[in-house]
Design a protein around this motif. Structure first.
Motif, mmCIF file in Angstrom:
data_model
loop_
_atom_site.group_PDB
_atom_site.id
_atom_site.type_symbol
_atom_site.label_atom_id
_atom_site.label_comp_id
_atom_site.label_asym_id
_atom_site.label_seq_id
_atom_site.Cartn_x
_atom_site.Cartn_y
_atom_site.Cartn_z
ATOM 1 N N ALA A 68 0.829 -1.212 0.000
ATOM 2 C CA ALA A 68 0.000 0.000 0.000
ATOM 3 C C ALA A 68 0.862 1.259 0.000
ATOM 4 C CB ALA A 68 -0.932 -0.012 1.194
ATOM 5 N N VAL A 69 1.910 1.271 0.805
ATOM 6 C CA VAL A 69 2.783 2.445 0.852
ATOM 7 C C VAL A 69 3.520 2.616 -0.479
ATOM 8 C CG1 VAL A 69 4.854 3.377 1.962
ATOM 9 C CG2 VAL A 69 3.013 2.449 3.355
ATOM 10 N N LEU A 70 3.982 1.516 -1.073
ATOM 11 C CA LEU A 70 4.642 1.588 -2.372
ATOM 12 C C LEU A 70 3.710 2.182 -3.429
ATOM 13 C CD1 LEU A 70 7.063 0.870 -4.251
ATOM 14 C CD2 LEU A 70 5.909 -1.307 -4.650
ATOM 15 N N GLN A 71 2.469 1.769 -3.418
ATOM 16 C CA GLN A 71 1.531 2.291 -4.404
ATOM 17 C C GLN A 71 1.237 3.774 -4.181
ATOM 18 O OE1 GLN A 71 -1.750 -0.457 -4.193
ATOM 19 N NE2 GLN A 71 -0.850 -1.753 -5.776
ATOM 20 N N LEU A 72 1.184 4.213 -2.942
ATOM 21 C CA LEU A 72 0.984 5.638 -2.676
ATOM 22 C C LEU A 72 2.195 6.461 -3.102
ATOM 23 C CD1 LEU A 72 -0.854 5.633 0.767
ATOM 24 C CD2 LEU A 72 -1.790 6.230 -1.464
ATOM 25 N N VAL A 73 3.386 5.935 -2.876
ATOM 26 C CA VAL A 73 4.604 6.633 -3.303
ATOM 27 C C VAL A 73 4.656 6.709 -4.835
ATOM 28 C CG1 VAL A 73 7.128 6.430 -3.376
ATOM 29 C CG2 VAL A 73 5.914 6.121 -1.222
ATOM 30 N N VAL A 74 4.302 5.627 -5.487
ATOM 31 C CA VAL A 74 4.295 5.620 -6.954
ATOM 32 C C VAL A 74 3.238 6.584 -7.488
ATOM 33 C CG1 VAL A 74 3.756 4.194 -8.973
ATOM 34 C CG2 VAL A 74 5.301 3.351 -7.228
ATOM 35 N N ALA A 75 2.075 6.625 -6.859
ATOM 36 C CA ALA A 75 1.033 7.568 -7.290
ATOM 37 C C ALA A 75 1.540 9.003 -7.177
ATOM 38 C CB ALA A 75 -0.227 7.382 -6.459
ATOM 39 N N PHE A 76 2.229 9.315 -6.082
ATOM 40 C CA PHE A 76 2.818 10.646 -5.928
ATOM 41 C C PHE A 76 3.827 10.909 -7.040
ATOM 42 C CE2 PHE A 76 6.262 13.312 -4.295
ATOM 43 C CZ PHE A 76 5.546 14.471 -4.018
ATOM 44 N N GLY A 77 4.650 9.919 -7.346
ATOM 45 C CA GLY A 77 5.637 10.066 -8.411
ATOM 46 C C GLY A 77 5.009 10.232 -9.785
ATOM 47 N N LEU A 78 3.872 9.590 -10.015
ATOM 48 C CA LEU A 78 3.214 9.717 -11.319
ATOM 49 C C LEU A 78 2.487 11.052 -11.460
ATOM 50 C CD1 LEU A 78 1.826 6.115 -11.878
ATOM 51 C CD2 LEU A 78 3.850 7.170 -12.870
ATOM 52 N N PHE A 79 2.046 11.620 -10.359
ATOM 53 C CA PHE A 79 1.388 12.924 -10.431
ATOM 54 C C PHE A 79 2.393 14.071 -10.513
ATOM 55 C CE2 PHE A 79 -2.407 10.848 -8.316
ATOM 56 C CZ PHE A 79 -3.145 10.812 -9.485
ATOM 57 N N THR A 80 3.492 13.987 -9.767
ATOM 58 C CA THR A 80 4.479 15.069 -9.789
ATOM 59 C C THR A 80 5.540 14.872 -10.863
ATOM 60 O OG1 THR A 80 5.790 13.968 -8.087
ATOM 61 C CG2 THR A 80 4.157 15.589 -7.357
ATOM 62 N N ARG A 81 5.752 13.662 -11.306
ATOM 63 C CA ARG A 81 6.633 13.264 -12.404
ATOM 64 C C ARG A 81 8.098 13.651 -12.253
ATOM 65 N NH1 ARG A 81 2.538 13.944 -17.443
ATOM 66 N NH2 ARG A 81 0.945 12.636 -16.552
ATOM 67 N N PRO A 82 8.707 13.329 -11.109
ATOM 68 C CA PRO A 82 10.166 13.485 -11.027
ATOM 69 C C PRO A 82 10.842 12.350 -11.793
ATOM 70 C CG PRO A 82 9.345 12.520 -9.019
ATOM 71 C CD PRO A 82 8.138 12.840 -9.870
ATOM 72 N N GLY A 83 12.153 12.354 -11.858
ATOM 73 C CA GLY A 83 12.884 11.329 -12.606
ATOM 74 C C GLY A 83 12.643 9.924 -12.088
ATOM 75 N N TRP A 84 12.541 9.760 -10.762
ATOM 76 C CA TRP A 84 12.345 8.432 -10.184
ATOM 77 C C TRP A 84 10.917 7.937 -10.362
ATOM 78 C CZ3 TRP A 84 8.557 8.270 -6.580
ATOM 79 C CH2 TRP A 84 8.251 9.457 -5.912
ATOM 80 N N GLY A 85 9.971 8.802 -10.678
ATOM 81 C CA GLY A 85 8.566 8.405 -10.829
ATOM 82 C C GLY A 85 8.351 7.435 -11.967
#
Length: 158
Positions: free
Chosen positions: A79-96
């Motif tokens: 669940a935490v991994l998916q929330l972190v990935v969702a944040f990365g997909l919305f803000t779109r940094p390099g690691w996202g």
């Protein structure tokens, strides 16, 4: 003496091939349309990550604490991994992009919904490096350019 009205609205030439922003000059209409659709898909995958993390949290709440202690930690990590990935997909940094590709690859094993989710995510993220990182094209800029070109094309036809 000129006969032009100084208070008249300015006229603009709306050419379909001309970019309204210097950032998009290298993209023709079909490439911009494809990039806009992929950007929209990436946002949808982020929303699906948030939804699935809530589903995993609901599973976590339904598991009894006796005999399933290892399952608690696995569900919380997912669940935490998916929330972190969702944040990365919305803000779109390099690691996202890398994190999104990882989650999409893992979700390929969940047949049939996870497989569809994984395929769409990989097809949206893998070829589009320019949507992530420091010099990324933001979805807002892309949407504005897409709508401006669409309006220009519509005005040209009329």
């Amino acid at each position: 003496m000129t006969t032009e009205n100084p208070y008249d609205t300015p006229s603009a030439s709306l050419n379909s091939g001309v970019s309204f922003s210097g950032k998009f000059e290298e993209y023709d209409d079909s490439e911009l349309n494809r990039l806009y659709r992929k950007s929209r898909d990436i946002g949808s995958i982020g929303a699906l990550c948030i939804f699935s993390s809530f589903v995993v949290f609901a599973l976590f709440l339904n598991i009894t604490p006796y005999g399933m202690s290892a399952m608690y930690y696995v569900l919380i990590a997912i669940a935490v991994l998916q929330l972190v990935v969702a944040f990365g997909l919305f803000t779109r940094p390099g690691w996202g992009r890398a994190a999104g590709l990882l989650v999409c690859a893992i979700s390929l094993i969940n047949i049939p919904v996870g497989t569809i989710f994984g395929i769409v995510g990989i097809l949206a993220m893998y070829p589009n490096k320019n949507l992530f990182g420091e010099n990324r094209i933001s979805h807002g800029e892309l949407k504005a350019e897409y709508k401006a070109r669409k309006a220009a094309k519509k005005a040209k036809k009329a």
